[in-house]
Design a protein around this motif. Structure first.
Motif, short mmCIF file in Angstrom:
data_model
loop_
_atom_site.label_atom_id
_atom_site.label_comp_id
_atom_site.label_asym_id
_atom_site.label_seq_id
_atom_site.Cartn_x
_atom_site.Cartn_y
_atom_site.Cartn_z
N GLN A 1 -40.55 -37.29 9.11
CA GLN A 1 -41.04 -38.59 8.68
C GLN A 1 -41.31 -38.63 7.17
N LEU A 2 -41.50 -37.46 6.58
CA LEU A 2 -41.76 -37.39 5.14
C LEU A 2 -40.63 -36.76 4.33
N TYR A 3 -39.85 -35.90 4.95
CA TYR A 3 -38.93 -35.04 4.20
C TYR A 3 -37.91 -35.79 3.35
N PRO A 4 -37.31 -36.89 3.81
CA PRO A 4 -36.33 -37.57 2.94
C PRO A 4 -36.90 -37.94 1.57
N CYS A 5 -38.13 -38.44 1.56
CA CYS A 5 -38.73 -38.84 0.29
C CYS A 5 -39.26 -37.64 -0.49
N VAL A 6 -39.80 -36.64 0.21
CA VAL A 6 -40.29 -35.44 -0.46
C VAL A 6 -39.13 -34.70 -1.12
N SER A 7 -38.04 -34.54 -0.40
CA SER A 7 -36.90 -33.79 -0.95
C SER A 7 -36.26 -34.52 -2.12
N SER A 8 -36.14 -35.83 -2.05
CA SER A 8 -35.56 -36.57 -3.16
C SER A 8 -36.45 -36.51 -4.40
N THR A 9 -37.76 -36.52 -4.19
CA THR A 9 -38.69 -36.41 -5.31
C THR A 9 -38.58 -35.06 -5.99
N VAL A 10 -38.53 -34.00 -5.19
CA VAL A 10 -38.41 -32.65 -5.75
C VAL A 10 -37.06 -32.45 -6.41
N LYS A 11 -36.00 -32.99 -5.83
CA LYS A 11 -34.68 -32.90 -6.46
C LYS A 11 -34.70 -33.53 -7.85
N GLY A 12 -35.34 -34.70 -7.95
CA GLY A 12 -35.41 -35.37 -9.25
C GLY A 12 -36.19 -34.56 -10.27
N LEU A 13 -37.27 -33.92 -9.84
CA LEU A 13 -38.05 -33.10 -10.76
C LEU A 13 -37.28 -31.86 -11.18
N LEU A 14 -36.55 -31.24 -10.25
CA LEU A 14 -35.77 -30.05 -10.60
C LEU A 14 -34.59 -30.40 -11.52
N LYS A 15 -34.09 -31.59 -11.41
CA LYS A 15 -33.05 -32.02 -12.34
C LYS A 15 -33.61 -32.15 -13.75
N GLU A 16 -34.87 -32.59 -13.84
CA GLU A 16 -35.53 -32.72 -15.14
C GLU A 16 -36.05 -31.38 -15.66
N TYR A 17 -36.49 -30.52 -14.71
CA TYR A 17 -37.04 -29.21 -15.08
C TYR A 17 -36.33 -28.13 -14.26
#
Length: 429
Positions: free
Chosen positions: A198-214
């Motif tokens: 119920q949370l993973y799609p949004c959690v994973s996309s958020t972390v992906k975006g941060l790892l792209k930046e950092y």
């Protein structure tokens, strides 16, 4: 005579084939690293012993006694699941229990500032949604995502149980609904699976975006109680889905229940390199669901690596034991069931911190819904059936204090659940 001699030689070779060239038997080895480091005697083939994680046993190459499928054996030292490749640091665990506490707050940035004023953590986003599972609906499932540029670290902190209805749902679903297959291998409890997805799609996309930046940052996932179960599935999925490498992934959980079966635990152990399950004394949540299923491959089973604090008092510098073998009998499993020793404070307090209420002095008191169930002011932000990412500037609301409201319920429910299931299990020993 020649035929008899051939038969005698063949018999000797068959018997000797159970042993290594140095005279020691593969099946006498009790740990993975020693097993895969030893040469297995097989004519004309230079192969080493195979470790079967499903039965925690060592076998000669191509042994007929090895019940693991060909692809299920461990062949390399680096893949030995029962040996942690990194050192447990209580300082890191202490920081992560504070981060787990942040997930219970509706003012997560203010809570971060209060608990870790010099940690340099900045809240990036919160992820939530209206969610439900077996019987009841809840106002939200929730996770907080923060970044520390000083530590070059991205943290996902998952919220634990916050209402009596939610706790009842967890217990009933675990008792009566079969485990279901999980993508990384094995089966997990349906409730934990549903809460995770119920949370993973949004959690994973958020972390992906941060790892792209950092891109050079590491990722740590943490959580207390139910939040630990969700954190476990999140951590293994991050590596499995190639969001982060196993060398940059870490998990810290506190009072985490058993998430799945033995096969899922073994799969997890092979995927996540740095993993710490911190258990406070006689915390019975860490012992449920109980292992009453007499089928070893299907019973609830913890993955690595348990860090056991046996004393009642648990300051951040308390002594501890690191148990590298899954379900090690010398850690929390060494405690025999005793109803008189059952105290919910073992679960609520980690490092002498009330994880669910340490930030309860921030903000106004909680409001209540029409049906009387406690809700957070953030619940209005999650109004549909899909997860939603809310960035830091939009986060407002009240402090969650639901854990205090369910303290008595926890004691009663766990007392009934644990006493019945563990006594049943012990009767079969």
């Amino acid at each position: 005579m020649s035929i008899l001699l051939v038969l005698q030689v063949a018999l000797i070779l068959c018997v000797y084939g159970l042993s290594n060239v140095d005279g020691s038997s593969c099946n006498s080895v009790k740990d993975c690293i020693t097993c895969v480091s030893k040469k297995s005697w097989v004519p004309l083939i230079n192969k080493k012993c195979n470790w079967c994680p499903l039965t925690s046993s060592c076998h000669t190459y191509k042994s007929l006694l090895n019940v693991c499928p060909a692809g299920g054996n461990v062949h390399k030292t680096a893949d030995c699941y029962n040996v942690s490749q990194v050192e447990y640091r209580p300082e890191s665990a202490y920081i992560n229990v504070l981060l787990s506490a942040v997930a219970y707050s509706d003012h997560p940035q203010e809570c971060l500032n209060q608990l870790l004023p010099e940690g340099g953590f900045r809240l990036v986003a919160v992820v939530g949604r209206n969610c439900s599972s077996f019987l009841f609906k809840y106002k939200e499932c929730f996770a907080a995502v923060a970044v520390s540029h000083h530590l070059k670290l991205i943290v996902v902190a998952n919220r634990g149980t916050t209402s009596t209805k939610q706790l009842m749902d967890e217990v009933l679903t675990t008792l009566f609904i079969p485990k279901i297959a999980f993508k990384t291998g094995g089966k997990v409890q349906k409730y934990f699976n549903d809460a995770f997805y119920q949370l993973y799609p949004c959690v994973s996309s958020t972390v992906k975006g941060l790892l792209k930046e950092y891109p050079d940052y590491s990722v740590t996932v943490t959580g207390h109680s139910l939040g630990g179960a969700i954190a476990s599935l999140t951590a293994v999925s991050f590596v499995y889905d190639n969001i982060i490498s196993k060398d940059k992934m870490a998990l810290y959980t506190f009072g985490m229940p058993r998430v799945g079966d033995k096969t899922s635990a073994i799969s997890y152990d092979n995927i996540v390199k740095s993993s710490w399950r911190v258990v406070h004394s006689n915390d019975y949540v860490a012992r449920v669901p109980t292992r009453i299923n007499l089928n070893p491959s299907n019973q609830p089973y913890h993955h690595k690596t348990e860090v056991y604090y046996s004393a009642v008092d648990m300051p951040h510098d308390a002594s501890y034991r690191v148990c590298k073998v899954d379900e090690d009998p010398s850690c929390v499993n060494s405690r025999r069931f005793n109803l008189l020793d059952m105290n919910v404070d073992y679960h609520i307090y980690y490092f002498n911190i009330h994880v669910g209420q340490v930030c309860s002095n921030i903000g106004a008191r909680r409001k209540r819904s029409v049906d009387g169930e406690e809700i957070s002011a953030m619940s209005g932000m999650f109004t549909n059936g899909t997860c939603k990412v809310i960035h830091f500037g939009d986060v407002t609301g009240e402090v969650r204090s639901g854990q205090n409201a369910i303290k008595i319920s926890v004691i009663l429910i766990l007392a009934v659940m644990v006493s019945l299931t563990e006594l049943l299990y012990q009767s079969h020993l």
